[in-house]
Write an enzyme that holds these catalytic residues in place. Structure first.
Site, mmCIF file in Angstrom:
data_model
loop_
_atom_site.group_PDB
_atom_site.id
_atom_site.type_symbol
_atom_site.label_atom_id
_atom_site.label_comp_id
_atom_site.label_asym_id
_atom_site.label_seq_id
_atom_site.Cartn_x
_atom_site.Cartn_y
_atom_site.Cartn_z
ATOM 1 N N HIS A 158 -18.400 5.045 3.657
ATOM 2 C CA HIS A 158 -17.197 5.847 3.445
ATOM 3 C C HIS A 158 -15.938 5.194 4.021
ATOM 4 O O HIS A 158 -15.010 4.878 3.299
ATOM 5 C CB HIS A 158 -17.406 7.227 4.071
ATOM 6 C CG HIS A 158 -16.241 8.147 3.966
ATOM 7 N ND1 HIS A 158 -15.642 8.449 2.769
ATOM 8 C CD2 HIS A 158 -15.548 8.836 4.911
ATOM 9 C CE1 HIS A 158 -14.639 9.288 2.965
ATOM 10 N NE2 HIS A 158 -14.554 9.526 4.261
ATOM 11 N N ARG A 166 -20.551 12.046 12.429
ATOM 12 C CA ARG A 166 -21.072 11.511 11.182
ATOM 13 C C ARG A 166 -22.183 10.486 11.375
ATOM 14 O O ARG A 166 -23.150 10.452 10.614
ATOM 15 C CB ARG A 166 -19.930 10.875 10.384
ATOM 16 C CG ARG A 166 -18.938 11.890 9.869
ATOM 17 C CD ARG A 166 -17.737 11.246 9.227
ATOM 18 N NE ARG A 166 -16.882 12.268 8.630
ATOM 19 C CZ ARG A 166 -15.746 12.002 8.009
ATOM 20 N NH1 ARG A 166 -15.321 10.761 7.918
ATOM 21 N NH2 ARG A 166 -15.028 12.980 7.491
ATOM 22 N N HIS A 220 -21.016 8.099 5.765
ATOM 23 C CA HIS A 220 -20.727 9.536 5.720
ATOM 24 C C HIS A 220 -21.999 10.291 5.334
ATOM 25 O O HIS A 220 -22.659 9.941 4.358
ATOM 26 C CB HIS A 220 -19.618 9.807 4.707
ATOM 27 C CG HIS A 220 -18.981 11.146 4.846
ATOM 28 N ND1 HIS A 220 -19.661 12.324 4.638
ATOM 29 C CD2 HIS A 220 -17.710 11.501 5.172
ATOM 30 C CE1 HIS A 220 -18.841 13.345 4.829
ATOM 31 N NE2 HIS A 220 -17.652 12.870 5.164
ATOM 32 N N SER A 232 -17.148 16.998 0.900
ATOM 33 C CA SER A 232 -16.395 17.102 2.147
ATOM 34 C C SER A 232 -17.269 17.501 3.333
ATOM 35 O O SER A 232 -18.150 18.347 3.237
ATOM 36 C CB SER A 232 -15.277 18.136 1.994
ATOM 37 O OG SER A 232 -14.694 18.421 3.244
ATOM 38 N N LEU A 269 -1.360 7.298 2.379
ATOM 39 C CA LEU A 269 -0.639 8.101 3.366
ATOM 40 C C LEU A 269 0.120 7.233 4.358
ATOM 41 O O LEU A 269 1.275 7.526 4.689
ATOM 42 C CB LEU A 269 -1.611 9.022 4.097
ATOM 43 C CG LEU A 269 -2.166 10.187 3.271
ATOM 44 C CD1 LEU A 269 -3.121 11.027 4.107
ATOM 45 C CD2 LEU A 269 -1.038 11.056 2.735
ATOM 46 N N LEU A 299 -6.669 11.005 7.868
ATOM 47 C CA LEU A 299 -5.365 11.468 7.409
ATOM 48 C C LEU A 299 -4.402 11.572 8.578
ATOM 49 O O LEU A 299 -3.207 11.267 8.451
ATOM 50 C CB LEU A 299 -5.503 12.821 6.712
ATOM 51 C CG LEU A 299 -6.534 12.907 5.576
ATOM 52 C CD1 LEU A 299 -6.463 14.265 4.893
ATOM 53 C CD2 LEU A 299 -6.325 11.792 4.568
ATOM 54 N N GLU A 317 -5.937 2.824 7.916
ATOM 55 C CA GLU A 317 -7.304 2.286 7.937
ATOM 56 C C GLU A 317 -7.323 0.766 7.960
ATOM 57 O O GLU A 317 -8.328 0.166 8.314
ATOM 58 C CB GLU A 317 -8.083 2.799 6.721
ATOM 59 C CG GLU A 317 -9.576 2.510 6.774
ATOM 60 C CD GLU A 317 -10.340 3.042 5.573
ATOM 61 O OE1 GLU A 317 -11.565 2.819 5.505
ATOM 62 O OE2 GLU A 317 -9.724 3.681 4.693
ATOM 63 N N ARG A 374 -15.586 7.161 13.408
ATOM 64 C CA ARG A 374 -14.430 8.039 13.227
ATOM 65 C C ARG A 374 -14.875 9.481 13.085
ATOM 66 O O ARG A 374 -15.785 9.779 12.308
ATOM 67 C CB ARG A 374 -13.630 7.629 11.979
ATOM 68 C CG ARG A 374 -12.442 8.549 11.733
ATOM 69 C CD ARG A 374 -11.592 8.097 10.573
ATOM 70 N NE ARG A 374 -12.239 8.227 9.285
ATOM 71 C CZ ARG A 374 -12.373 9.367 8.600
ATOM 72 N NH1 ARG A 374 -11.933 10.509 9.117
ATOM 73 N NH2 ARG A 374 -12.949 9.380 7.425
ATOM 74 N N GLY A 390 0.825 -1.203 0.000
ATOM 75 C CA GLY A 390 0.000 0.000 0.000
ATOM 76 C C GLY A 390 0.856 1.247 0.000
ATOM 77 O O GLY A 390 1.888 1.319 0.688
#
Length: 654
Positions: free
Chosen positions: A418, A343, A278, A296, A55, A458, A442, A452, A52
């Site tokens: 999401h 959320r 989400h 967003s 990030l 991030l 994740e 979350r 992977g």
């Protein structure tokens, strides 16, 4: 003891034995000091595989490469830059208190534990909050163009579930800018020769030798060649499993295969039922769609969410509905947080409004599945130019997809799958139940509990890759290099044979149904019975339906093409086969957890006003599932959650 009519077996408890003792603010510092060191000369003798390049994976590869380890980095995309982290929009959290509004490391820790509905580990979450500020400094040094205030300081905005401004952002493309920073750092190490990049390679099996993770079997997705790659340790940074629902905000290539292959080899899978819906996505427009688009969460800072008070107004142009006939339901129900509730709460209330018949937009089935996100007040207060500067690319994207101008007409949004909070179980060192297997971002379960908070994905990915993993994996690698093995080792041959026989079997079925048709049917089952609301009756039905679907898949799927070439049909087939097994485990996990918490809402467990009702006396634990074999039931291991530094109580955002 066999439970729930033979669906699973309960095994021995599990515990995180890696977490240090002492005050929570001192644990990470103490642990870094206590961990063994690897001197620079010895690092050159150690090999690490990272699967992977999002990030978590890119930052880990760059950091370990710079430290001097020999890193092999794998991604199924044609470039690390195409990892799904690039799609993140709204921002990244950090406890820097730039706004002077009362933020702190402890408050970020508290908000994250509360936002996860008290189903996450205190130790891991505090460490995440502690290193969050370092992430921003690292990214600024890399040149990430964070938004700035007039005086030149980095700007912040708010996200759901908190009452402070701690989210750093780069307009509506934060994930893209952060990934470019990590990608450049990774490419620097590729140029230096410490990292070797394998793009267009998909991990299909984990190699376990004498109980330790020692490599992977990967398929070259261009040539079809099955390759063996060996190392002293393996890191999985392969993202989440939201595409089990078929329709999600994830890129279509996102899958669970790397994690699931490790699970089948002995890595426990924790809390698979915890998925995030989400609230701010563009609604489904028809059966033709293969994915959904996220708007967003940052839009909830200035946009107001509402539906008509009367059903008969749902077909009207929203601009013709007067203020007194609008129900700003989040502001009404949750006055303390308003449109910035977490959320899971915002998503359920949107569903409730639509179930009442007050949804907007075209009908999907018997209901209109949409609510308004309105920027009229923000444009009046700030001016269109200011709104355009903050959200312009998001507004443009919405207009391109829907044909509607959100500067003139309210956006229509509806919840969609999401993020996934579940993942492979890891200890404080991010090590799975297989020694030598580390899991970051994740792909692991460790930081978010049952829900979350926005802008924390991030944060976790970069925290794990830049700061946590490099300081924990060295404790394992200090005992290496481990005994050399080669491709003739029986465990390696067994893993390679398993991959080749699986490929042969998939290509040889030659049935009548496409892979996508199975995936779409699985997604419908999961969304209907294991989506925003779950019930015992629905979950039992889902398990039966998934088992029947999986049986038909292995009897009737049609996989086109050949093994020794580029074959996307074969790629999808392997991923969907794993999704079918994961989907069943998700439903079993959701069925056994007879409480509501965060993203897991059981219809049988709610308060009088419809909020999630936890049962801490029964379910204050992590559910870590062991693979029970092809013909056996999964085995549940419970990790008891202890709250020493935060008071355990029912969530309230009112």
């Amino acid at each position: 003891m066999t439970l729930i009519e033979g669906l699973y077996t309960e095994g021995a408890p599990i515990a995180d034995t890696a977490a240090p003792d002492g005050p929570i603010a001192e644990k990470w510092t103490k642990h870094q000091f206590d961990n063994q060191l690897v001197n620079p000369a010895n690092r050159r003798k150690l090999d690490v595989i990272i699967v992977g390049t999002g990030l978590a994976g890119a930052s880990a590869g760059a950091t370990l490469g710079e430290a001097g380890y020999n890193v092999k980095s794998f991604c199924y995309q044609d470039s690390p830059r195409r990892a799904h982290s690039i799609a993140a929009q709204g921002g990244i959290n950090a406890a820097k208190n730039y706004k002077g509004d009362g933020d702190s490391i402890y408050r970020l820790f508290y908000d994250t534990v509360k936002g996860g509905d008290y189903r996450s580990r205190e130790t891991n979450v505090y460490r995440l909050a502690e290193v969050s500020a370092d992430i921003i400094d690292q990214c600024v040094a890399q040149g990430v163009p964070f938004a700035r205030e007039y005086g030149g300081l980095l700007d912040n905005r708010s996200f759901g579930g908190v009452q402070v401004s701690r989210t750093f952002y780069a307009r509506g493309q934060t994930g893209q800018q952060l990934l470019i920073g990590a990608y450049q750092a990774l490419e620097r190490q590729i140029g230096a020769g410490t990292v070797k990049m394998y793009a267009r390679h998909e991990m299909l099996e984990l190699i376990v030798v004498d109980g330790k993770a020692r490599g992977i079997i990967a398929r070259d997705m261009v040539t079809g060649e099955i390759e063996t790659h060996l190392a002293d340790a393996v890191v999985l940074a392969s993202g989440g499993y939201g595409n089990v629902y078929f329709l999600s905000t994830n890129a279509m290539g996102c899958n669970v295969t790397a994690n699931w292959r490790a699970h089948r080899k002995g890595a426990y899978f924790a809390n698979p039922c915890y998925t995030q819906i989400h609230p701010t996505c563009i609604p489904v427009s028809g059966d033709h769609q293969s994915k959904l688009t996220l708007m967003s969460e940052s839009l909830r800072n200035d946009g107001r969410i509402w539906v008509p008070k009367r059903r008969e107004d749902c077909e009207k142009d929203p601009r013709e509905i007067p203020e007194e006939d609008r129900d700003y339901y989040l502001e009404r129900i949750y006055p303390a947080f308003g449109n910035l509730v977490p959320r899971d709460i915002a998503s359920r209330q949107a569903k409730n409004m639509c179930d009442e018949g007050r949804g907007v937009g075209p009908k999907v089935g018997d209901f209109r599945r949409g609510v308004y996100l309105d920027f009229k007040d923000a444009i009046g207060r700030l001016g269109e130019d200011a709104v355009r500067a903050k959200y312009g690319n998001l507004f443009d994207m919405y207009k391109q997809i829907t044909g509607e101008d959100p500067y003139q007409v309210p956006m229509r949004i509806y919840p969609a799958v999401h993020y996934t909070m579940g993942g492979l179980w890891v200890d404080y060192d991010l090590q799975a139940t297989i020694p030598g297997l580390f899991v970051t971002g994740e792909a692991n379960f460790s930081d978010h509990g049952a829900n979350r908070l926005g802008a924390s994905a991030l944060m976790q990915g970069l925290a794990d890759g830049y700061f946590v993993l490099p300081n924990t994996i060295r404790n394992y690698l200090a005992d290496g290099p481990y005994e050399p093995i080669d491709v003739t080792h029986p465990a390696v041959v067994e893993a390679q044979d398993a991959v080749e026989s699986r490929v042969t079997e998939l290509l040889g079925i030659n049935g009548e149904r496409s892979v996508d048709s199975f995936h779409k049917e699985l997604g419908h089952i999961m969304w209907e019975y294991c989506g925003m609301e779950r019930s015992e009756e629905g979950l039992r039905k889902a398990i039966d339906l998934i088992r029947s679907l999986r049986e038909e898949f292995w009897r009737n799927v049609r996989v086109l093409g050949a093994a020794d070439t580029l074959n996307q049909s074969l790629e999808k087939a392997g991923r969907v086969a794993d999704f079918l097994e994961l989907g069943e485990l998700m439903c079993i996990d959701a069925l056994h957890r007879r409480e509501s918490c965060g993203g897991h809402f059981r219809a049988e467990s709610q308060t009088e006003d419809g909020e999630a009702l936890r049962h801490d006396d029964e379910f204050l634990y992590v559910g870590a599932w062991e693979w029970g074999g092809d013909d056996g039931n999964p085995i549940l291991h419970k990790e008891t959650l202890e709250y020493e530094f935060i008071e355990l109580k029912q969530r309230s955002y009112k």
